[in-house]
Motif scaffolding. Sequence first.
Motif, PDB file in Angstrom:
ATOM      1  N   THR A   1       0.860  91.447   0.799  1.00  0.00           N
ATOM      2  CA  THR A   1       0.682  91.077  -0.703  1.00  0.00           C
ATOM      3  C   THR A   1      -0.223  89.942  -0.845  1.00  0.00           C
ATOM      4  O   THR A   1      -0.099  89.248  -1.877  1.00  0.00           O
ATOM      5  N   SER A   2      -1.046  89.531   0.175  1.00  0.00           N
ATOM      6  CA  SER A   2      -1.837  88.415   0.100  1.00  0.00           C
ATOM      7  C   SER A   2      -2.914  88.458  -1.092  1.00  0.00           C
ATOM      8  O   SER A   2      -3.667  89.416  -1.353  1.00  0.00           O
ATOM      9  N   ASP A   3      -3.261  87.160  -1.606  1.00  0.00           N
ATOM     10  CA  ASP A   3      -4.422  87.090  -2.598  1.00  0.00           C
ATOM     11  C   ASP A   3      -5.519  86.636  -1.942  1.00  0.00           C
ATOM     12  O   ASP A   3      -6.692  86.171  -2.604  1.00  0.00           O
ATOM     13  N   ALA A   4      -5.393  86.315  -0.596  1.00  0.00           N
ATOM     14  CA  ALA A   4      -6.484  85.608  -0.033  1.00  0.00           C
ATOM     15  C   ALA A   4      -7.811  86.269   0.119  1.00  0.00           C
ATOM     16  O   ALA A   4      -7.776  87.689   0.128  1.00  0.00           O
ATOM     17  N   LEU A   5      -8.810  85.690  -0.155  1.00  0.00           N
ATOM     18  CA  LEU A   5     -10.204  86.282  -0.023  1.00  0.00           C
ATOM     19  C   LEU A   5     -11.207  85.348   0.549  1.00  0.00           C
ATOM     20  O   LEU A   5     -10.971  84.073   0.720  1.00  0.00           O
ATOM     21  N   TRP A   6     -12.134  86.076   1.352  1.00  0.00           N
ATOM     22  CA  TRP A   6     -13.051  85.352   2.096  1.00  0.00           C
ATOM     23  C   TRP A   6     -14.416  85.603   1.474  1.00  0.00           C
ATOM     24  O   TRP A   6     -14.801  86.506   1.098  1.00  0.00           O
ATOM     25  N   TYR A   7     -15.441  84.570   2.053  1.00  0.00           N
ATOM     26  CA  TYR A   7     -16.893  85.152   1.922  1.00  0.00           C
ATOM     27  C   TYR A   7     -17.015  85.570   3.251  1.00  0.00           C
ATOM     28  O   TYR A   7     -17.036  85.170   4.343  1.00  0.00           O
ATOM     29  N   VAL A   8     -17.736  86.803   3.284  1.00  0.00           N
ATOM     30  CA  VAL A   8     -17.953  87.600   4.578  1.00  0.00           C
ATOM     31  C   VAL A   8     -19.382  88.301   4.259  1.00  0.00           C
ATOM     32  O   VAL A   8     -19.929  89.017   3.326  1.00  0.00           O
ATOM     33  N   PRO A   9     -20.245  87.553   5.253  1.00  0.00           N
ATOM     34  CA  PRO A   9     -21.793  88.251   5.266  1.00  0.00           C
ATOM     35  C   PRO A   9     -21.531  89.438   5.996  1.00  0.00           C
ATOM     36  O   PRO A   9     -21.426  89.426   7.235  1.00  0.00           O
ATOM     37  N   VAL A  10     -21.367  90.713   5.532  1.00  0.00           N
ATOM     38  CA  VAL A  10     -21.007  91.900   6.074  1.00  0.00           C
ATOM     39  C   VAL A  10     -22.329  92.317   6.921  1.00  0.00           C
ATOM     40  O   VAL A  10     -23.205  92.643   5.952  1.00  0.00           O
ATOM     41  N   THR A  11     -22.489  92.584   7.999  1.00  0.00           N
ATOM     42  CA  THR A  11     -23.785  93.181   8.831  1.00  0.00           C
ATOM     43  C   THR A  11     -23.500  94.630   8.834  1.00  0.00           C
ATOM     44  O   THR A  11     -22.514  95.135   9.103  1.00  0.00           O
ATOM     45  N   TYR A  12     -24.340  95.056   8.685  1.00  0.00           N
ATOM     46  CA  TYR A  12     -24.586  96.822   9.169  1.00  0.00           C
ATOM     47  C   TYR A  12     -26.104  97.338   9.486  1.00  0.00           C
ATOM     48  O   TYR A  12     -27.280  96.932   9.349  1.00  0.00           O
TER      49      TYR A  12
END
Length: 461
Positions: free
Chosen positions: A410-421
């Motif tokens: 139930t977490s509201d936590a968010l991250w900055y994520v440089p998602v590679t693909y």
Amino acid sequence: MKNILNEGSTYTVDIKFSGLILDNLVGLYRTHYVDAYGASKWLATTHFQPVYARRVFPCFDEPSFKAPFEISIARRTNMTALSNMPLRETEPMKGNPDWVWDHFHQTPPMSTYLVAFTISNMESIAAENTTGGTTIRVWAPRADLHLTKYALDVALEIVPFMEEYFGVKFPLPKLDMLAIPNFGKAAMENWGLISFRKSSLLFDTNSKSIKTKSFILAKIAHELSHQWFGNLVTMEWWSDLWLNEGFGTFMAEVVITKLRPKWHSYSSIKIRDTYNTLYADSLKSTHSIQMEITSNTQIEQTFDPIIYQKGSSILKMLNFTLTENVFRKGLQQYLKKYAYSSASQDDLWSLYTRTARNESIIPQTVTVKALMHSWSTQSGYPMITITRDYSTQTAILNQTKFTENLENTTSDALWYVPVTYITKGDNTVRVVWLENNRETKLNLTGIGNDSWILLNVDETG
Ligand SMILES: [Zn+2]
């Protein structure tokens, strides 16, 4: 004190101090081992990190207070004393023919927890680091001396590699590495006098074990990297310890990957540490790697595997995101700007943000500080789900905090994520940013509905 002290004047404080040499593995302690002939040999050595220098001499025992140290040690003539700096002079002790005074050269300004000395009967092998003129020696009890060559060879390879990587010569005139018979930690990066547990340094060259070789190489690389990152420039306070230890762990991986590419270290050994840490960091018992520290007990508790491994993983992500070149450039600026002083992690992040923005590597809406804080000040990590919409040739990336028991999330936590693909037919690693938001849309026009897409390339983001 009889007189009033005047502001702006310099005063010399002379404090007489004595302490006990115990066998408790901290401060100045004694220990013994059995030599090759079955005789018991005693040695005295130090371990000051994080708060034990104060047990040996009066000092402002916090990392941001740096001072030059002049160390003199009285010893028996049949023993050897070592300290952070080379020996300046040995002086006979009046009225005591079996004893002498060893006076060491003054150190550069340094933190108290990195001060060290040892008095022992250990013996050494030595060689000169030809690029910087540093003498490197490896010390062990005589019976173990034949097991020191691997460590010396490895150090002779790593020191020039790091001098080049950091753009700064080895900061001291000599380096001693000691295999201590009883040592509380796997190793300790005392400046110019690194202590190791025997199993972290000694290696039988008749053995073929890559696992042991890489374990020792990683330990040596980790401690050597601290000689610059940690010792030359030191964290202001223990709350940034994760950066110090994460960096040492990250550099060990860099060194092994560059110097021993055939070992495929990440896929063979390192991946186990990473997944153990991912599991530990998904439990309720986990904690953020950045912690507020207000007591001595808390400092000791900070040294746990999560800060080493998660710290290393997020630096690996940063290294990839900024590109190796920018990562190193920022590091070199940081080491030059704050040499012989201390700095906070934000000092490093702001150097990186400036360079990364100049080279258009990160979006204008992202700072390296915000990116790194989202990972260091929050416990756990995000699970990223990608849902592809073939009709619009797009995909939605969604982040949710990963926990051991996903249903209870139930977490509201968010991250900055440089998602590679990467996608089929295009080996270029591309990046799509989740900027502290729940979802982002990825445009896949032109790659074709029959093409696959692979995220988190080489586990770098
Ligand atoms: Zn370390």
